[in-house]
Design a protein around this motif. Structure first.
Motif, mmCIF file in Angstrom:
data_model
loop_
_atom_site.group_PDB
_atom_site.id
_atom_site.type_symbol
_atom_site.label_atom_id
_atom_site.label_comp_id
_atom_site.label_asym_id
_atom_site.label_seq_id
_atom_site.Cartn_x
_atom_site.Cartn_y
_atom_site.Cartn_z
ATOM 1 N N VAL A 119 63.507 50.456 32.652
ATOM 2 C CA VAL A 119 62.065 50.377 32.884
ATOM 3 C C VAL A 119 61.615 51.510 33.793
ATOM 4 O O VAL A 119 60.548 52.108 33.583
ATOM 5 C CB VAL A 119 61.694 49.010 33.493
ATOM 6 N N ASP A 120 62.417 51.838 34.789
ATOM 7 C CA ASP A 120 62.047 52.892 35.738
ATOM 8 C C ASP A 120 61.822 54.221 35.026
ATOM 9 O O ASP A 120 60.810 54.898 35.253
ATOM 10 C CB ASP A 120 63.144 53.057 36.793
ATOM 11 N N GLY A 121 62.758 54.616 34.168
ATOM 12 C CA GLY A 121 62.620 55.889 33.456
ATOM 13 C C GLY A 121 61.407 55.909 32.554
ATOM 14 O O GLY A 121 60.667 56.896 32.508
ATOM 15 N N LEU A 122 61.186 54.820 31.832
ATOM 16 C CA LEU A 122 60.033 54.738 30.930
ATOM 17 C C LEU A 122 58.726 54.752 31.719
ATOM 18 O O LEU A 122 57.744 55.373 31.288
ATOM 19 C CB LEU A 122 60.125 53.470 30.082
ATOM 20 N N LEU A 123 58.700 54.093 32.864
ATOM 21 C CA LEU A 123 57.490 54.042 33.681
ATOM 22 C C LEU A 123 57.157 55.416 34.250
ATOM 23 O O LEU A 123 55.983 55.841 34.234
ATOM 24 C CB LEU A 123 57.663 53.026 34.807
ATOM 25 N N VAL A 124 58.174 56.129 34.742
ATOM 26 C CA VAL A 124 57.937 57.479 35.261
ATOM 27 C C VAL A 124 57.367 58.368 34.173
ATOM 28 O O VAL A 124 56.379 59.097 34.387
ATOM 29 C CB VAL A 124 59.241 58.076 35.831
ATOM 30 N N SER A 125 57.953 58.322 32.989
ATOM 31 C CA SER A 125 57.471 59.159 31.889
ATOM 32 C C SER A 125 56.067 58.752 31.449
ATOM 33 O O SER A 125 55.250 59.609 31.098
ATOM 34 C CB SER A 125 58.437 59.076 30.704
ATOM 35 N N PHE A 126 55.780 57.444 31.485
ATOM 36 C CA PHE A 126 54.451 56.977 31.073
ATOM 37 C C PHE A 126 53.367 57.500 32.007
ATOM 38 O O PHE A 126 52.361 58.054 31.561
ATOM 39 C CB PHE A 126 54.432 55.448 31.045
ATOM 40 N N VAL A 127 53.565 57.337 33.299
ATOM 41 C CA VAL A 127 52.557 57.791 34.271
ATOM 42 C C VAL A 127 52.464 59.319 34.260
ATOM 43 O O VAL A 127 51.366 59.892 34.213
ATOM 44 C CB VAL A 127 52.894 57.273 35.680
ATOM 45 N N ALA A 128 53.620 59.985 34.292
ATOM 46 C CA ALA A 128 53.619 61.449 34.317
ATOM 47 C C ALA A 128 53.026 62.019 33.041
ATOM 48 O O ALA A 128 52.299 63.026 33.076
ATOM 49 C CB ALA A 128 55.048 61.967 34.509
ATOM 50 N N GLY A 129 53.300 61.389 31.905
ATOM 51 C CA GLY A 129 52.748 61.876 30.646
ATOM 52 C C GLY A 129 51.233 61.802 30.608
ATOM 53 O O GLY A 129 50.564 62.680 30.050
ATOM 54 N N ALA A 168 60.423 58.657 26.352
ATOM 55 C CA ALA A 168 61.757 58.295 26.837
ATOM 56 C C ALA A 168 61.929 58.671 28.304
ATOM 57 O O ALA A 168 61.132 59.422 28.868
ATOM 58 C CB ALA A 168 62.811 58.995 25.976
ATOM 59 N N GLY A 169 62.985 58.149 28.909
ATOM 60 C CA GLY A 169 63.281 58.456 30.306
ATOM 61 C C GLY A 169 63.911 59.825 30.463
ATOM 62 O O GLY A 169 65.016 59.955 31.012
#
Length: 393
Positions: A119-129, A168-169
Motif C-alpha cells: 500500500v505504501d508504494g502505491l500510495l506514494v505513486s498515487f499522490v506523486a503522480g 506501481a510502486g
C-alpha cells in the motif's frame, strides 16, 4: 484607528491572494479528473486480469489484487526500505545498490504511518503522480498557452504504453513530481526553488543528473548569467545527491564505481558502442535467442529508442537546447549498454515528448486518435504483463 482601518482593508485582499495561490484552475480540475479516471481504468484491468488469467486448476481463486503489484523493482525498493543496502553488514545479491535512496526513504517514512508495504508504494505513486500531472500541464502551458495544451499533454502521458509504472510502486511518479515543478520553476527564473526540487529529484533517479545539466543550459541561455552569478552555487546543488551516494557506497564497498558495477551485475549495463547496443537488442528481438515474451519486450525497446531519436531530432530543429540536453543525455545513458533495457519505461520521463505531441495534436486532431488506437491497447497489455509477474520493462 488608522492602523485598524488599514488592517481591515488589507485582510480581505490577503485572504483573496491566499485563495488564488492555492486555487485549482479549470485545467487543473480536468487534469486531476483524468488522472483519477486513469487510475480507475488501470485497477479495473488489474482486477479483471487477475481472474481471467488465474490458475485454471484452482476454482474461483485469484491472487489478491494488492499482491499483483509486488513485482520486480517494486520488491527491490521495499527490500531497501526495510533492510537497507547492506543487510547484516554485507552487500545483497540483488544489485540493489543500482537504486538511489530517495524512493526507499519516502517508502520508509510512509510505512511509519501505514504499515503495509504494498500500500505504501502505491500510495506514494498515487499522490506523486497527481502532482506530476498538474506540473506537466503547467509546464506545457508555458510554451503552448491555453487550456487545451496542458490537458492534451497529460492525456498523452497517461495513455502511453508504460503508464502502468506511474501507478506501481516504482520511482517514476515521484521523480516526475519533483523534476517537473523544478523545470517549471527554472522556466520562471526561480532558480533557488528549481535547484532545491532538482536536488530532491536527483536523490530518486540518476535522471536527476540529466535534469541538473539541462538546468545549467537553461540558466546559461537566460541571458542573465552576470547579473545572477550569485546563483551559480545553487546550480551545483542537484549534482550533490549522486555524489553523496557514491561516497556512501565507497565507504561500504571500497569501490568508487559501485553504482555502475551494480548496473552491470544486475542488468548488463556495461558500456558498449551505440551500434553494438542496437545490434545486440535487434538479435534479442528477432533472432529467436530469447523466449517470446522477452523478444517482444526487446522489440518495444527498439521502438522506444527510435522514438527518442526522432524526438531528439525535432528538439534540435526547434533549437530547444535545454530539452535537447535532457533527452540526449537520457538516450546516451540508455543507448550504450549491452542492450536496451527499460527505455519504454524511461520515456515516461521525457516530458518534451508529451509537450510536442500535445502541440501536434492541436494542429492535426487525427494524431490523438492514432495515438489512442496504438498506445492504449499496448498500455493494457503491458499492465496485464507486469501485474501477472512477467517482465515488462
Amino acid at each position: 484607528m488608522t492602523n485598524q482601518l488599514i488592517d481591515h482593508k488589507l485582510a480581505p485582499a490577503c485572504g483573496e491572494a491566499g485563495r488564488r495561490r492555492f486555487h485549482l484552475s479549470l485545467t487543473d480540475r480536468i487534469v486531476l479528473r483524468a488522472y483519477l479516471l486513469f487510475h480507475a481504468g488501470v485497477w479495473t484491468i488489474v482486477y479483471a486480469a487477475g481472474w481471467l488469467f488465474a490458475d485454471q486448476g484452482t476454482p474461483a481463486r485469484a491472487l489478491p489484487v494488492l499482491s499483483r503489484w509486488a513485482r520486480w523493482d517494486a520488491r527491490l525498493f521495499v527490500s531497501i526500505a526495510k533492510d537497507g543496502y547492506f543487510p547484516n553488514g554485507v552487500g545483497a545479491k540483488d544489485a540493489r545498490e543500482a537504486f538511489l535512496p530517495g524512493f526507499p526513504l519516502v517508502l520508509r517514512c510512509v510505512h511509519s504511518v501505514i504499515p503495509q508495504w504494498n500500500v505504501d508504494g502505491l500510495l506514494v505513486s498515487f499522490v506523486a503522480g497527481g502532482v506530476a500531472a498538474l506540473a506537466l500541464s503547467r509546464v506545457v502551458q508555458t510554451t503552448l498557452p491555453g487550456q487545451e495544451g496542458g490537458e492534451r499533454s497529460v492525456f498523452f502521458l497517461l495513455a502511453s504504453p508504460c503508464a502502468v509504472f506511474l501507478v506501481a510502486g516504482y520511482s517514476e511518479s515521484l521523480f516526475l513530481s519533483l523534476a517537473l515543478p523544478a523545470w517549471l520553476a527554472a522556466k520562471r527564473g526561480n532558480w533557488r526553488l528549481a535547484a532545491s526540487l532538482a536536488c530532491a529529484a536527483g536523490a530518486v533517479r540518476v535522471s536527476g543528473l540529466f535534469l541538473a545539466t539541462a538546468m545549467v543550459v537553461q540558466f546559461a541561455m537566460s541571458g542573465r548569467v552576470r547579473s545572477q552569478a550569485r546563483l551559480l552555487p545553487w546550480l551545483a546543488l542537484p549534482f550533490m545527491p549522486m555524489l553523496a551516494y557514491t561516497c556512501y557506497l565507497y565507504a561500504h564497498t571500497g569501490d568508487w564505481m559501485a553504482w555502475e558495477h551494480a548496473q552491470e551485475r544486475g542488468w548488463f549495463r556495461g558500456f558498449h558502442y551505440p551500434w553494438q547496443t542496437w545490434c545486440n537488442t535487434w538479435k534479442a528481438a528477432f533472432s529467436h535467442t530469447q523466449s517470446a515474451p522477452y523478444a517482444f519486450m526487446f522489440q518495444m525497446e527498439l521502438v522506444a529508442v527510435a522514438t527518442g531519436i526522432l524526438l531528439l531530432v525535432v528538439l534540435v530543429r526547434q533549437r530547444l537546447w535545454p530539452e535537447v540536453t535532457y533527452v540526449g543525455l537520457s538516450l546516451s545513458a540508455l543507448g550504450t549498454s549491452y542492450w536496451y533495457m527499460s527505455v519504454p519505461r524511461a520515456s515516461l520521463l521525457w516530458w518534451p515528448l508529451w509537450s510536442l505531441l500535445a502541440a501536434w495534436s492541436v494542429r492535426r486532431p487525427w494524431v490523438r486518435s492514432a495515438f489512442v488506437a496504438v498506445a492504449v491497447p499496448l498500455m493494457a497489455l503491458i499492465t496485464v504483463t507486469f501485474t501477472s509477474g512477467r517482465w515488462a520493462g
